[in-house]
Design an enzyme around this catalytic site. Structure first.
Site, mmCIF file in Angstrom:
data_model
loop_
_atom_site.group_PDB
_atom_site.id
_atom_site.type_symbol
_atom_site.label_atom_id
_atom_site.label_comp_id
_atom_site.label_asym_id
_atom_site.label_seq_id
_atom_site.Cartn_x
_atom_site.Cartn_y
_atom_site.Cartn_z
ATOM 1 N N SER A 78 6.600 -20.391 -22.578
ATOM 2 C CA SER A 78 6.734 -21.211 -23.998
ATOM 3 C C SER A 78 7.797 -22.210 -23.884
ATOM 4 O O SER A 78 8.351 -22.355 -23.002
ATOM 5 C CB SER A 78 7.174 -20.064 -25.059
ATOM 6 O OG SER A 78 7.321 -20.732 -26.089
ATOM 7 N N TYR A 104 13.576 -14.538 -27.344
ATOM 8 C CA TYR A 104 12.218 -14.542 -27.105
ATOM 9 C C TYR A 104 12.303 -15.857 -25.890
ATOM 10 O O TYR A 104 11.862 -15.847 -25.086
ATOM 11 C CB TYR A 104 11.165 -15.125 -28.431
ATOM 12 C CG TYR A 104 10.105 -15.547 -27.973
ATOM 13 C CD1 TYR A 104 8.982 -14.703 -27.460
ATOM 14 C CD2 TYR A 104 9.636 -16.993 -27.929
ATOM 15 C CE1 TYR A 104 7.640 -15.090 -27.240
ATOM 16 C CE2 TYR A 104 8.615 -17.411 -27.607
ATOM 17 C CZ TYR A 104 7.344 -16.547 -27.234
ATOM 18 O OH TYR A 104 6.226 -17.039 -26.683
#
Length: 227
Positions: A78, A104
């Protein structure tokens, strides 16, 4: 009765091994972002376990099948790896520093480092590993996160404008699954959806070979593997 995630991954690995003698491609595509810090029944912070530990274990369980197929391993990362990621091998479970986005971002950065470590360790065995950012895909991602921006992007009609379709995200993944390593993409590198033909610069930690090795050695025992 709760079942330990490690046991579930091992069962999945056993089922795949029983069905296939060789694996041509493995996509480690599962991932999620959560809200409050949660420790799983395995004793790990949930974001770290879902995004890194589970694919790390599954890949290792299938290494011989991947070697038999000169297999490709694709790790979904990501843009958060660049924006907020900073892997601390002494605090992988975020006992000292936790926010949903930081956990994350760290896990997605760890996915890149894992792909690089896999490339370094197993390229001579015929396994080609790569990581990529598929873009922000219109799925149930973030369903357990209560951040206002995440809610706006994923749980309102704004998702139709701000996010790409699952089909587009899937085609970005297929680029690596169907492409030829060394021709369509370079093993051991990171790509973003905007530049699938060109490796992208991301977090400076991707250049730290000692960190990549330390992360590998810290991660393996957490899933019952030798480092």
């Amino acid at each position: 009765m709760k079942r330990r995630t490690a046991l579930m991954v091992r069962r999945l690995g056993s089922e795949i091994r029983g069905a296939f003698d060789r694996i041509d491609a493995l996509a480690n595509n599962a991932g999620a972002i959560f809200g409050e810090r949660t420790v799983t029944v395995d004793g790990n912070e949930k974001t770290f376990q879902v995004n890194l530990l589970a694919p790390f274990l599954l890949t290792h369980l299938l290494l011989d099948r991947l070697q038999a197929g000169d297999g490709v391993v694709v790790n979904t990362s990501s843009v958060s790896a660049r924006l907020v990621g900073r892997v601390d091998v002494d605090d992988l479970n975020h006992e000292r520093t936790y926010t949903p986005m930081r956990a994350y971002g760290d896990a997605k950065l760890a996915n890149i480092l894992f792909a690089q470590g896999l490339h370094a360790r197993y390229r001579d065995a015929g396994i080609n590993a790569v990581s990529f950012d598929p873009g922000n895909v219109r799925t149930a991602f973030g369903a357990e996160n209560n951040n206002i921006m995440t809610r706006l992007m994923y749980r309102t009609p704004l998702s139709r404008l701000a996010l790409i379709s699952p089909e587009k995200g899937g085609s970005n993944l297929a680029h690596f699954l169907a492409g030829a390593p060394g021709i369509d993409w370079q093993p051991g590198r990171f790509y973003s959806q905007q530049k699938l033909a060109t490796p992208r610069q991301t977090n400076p930690q991707v250049h730290d070979d000692a960190l990549i090795d330390r992360l590998w050695r810290r991660t393996a025992p957490l899933v019952g593997l030798q480092s």
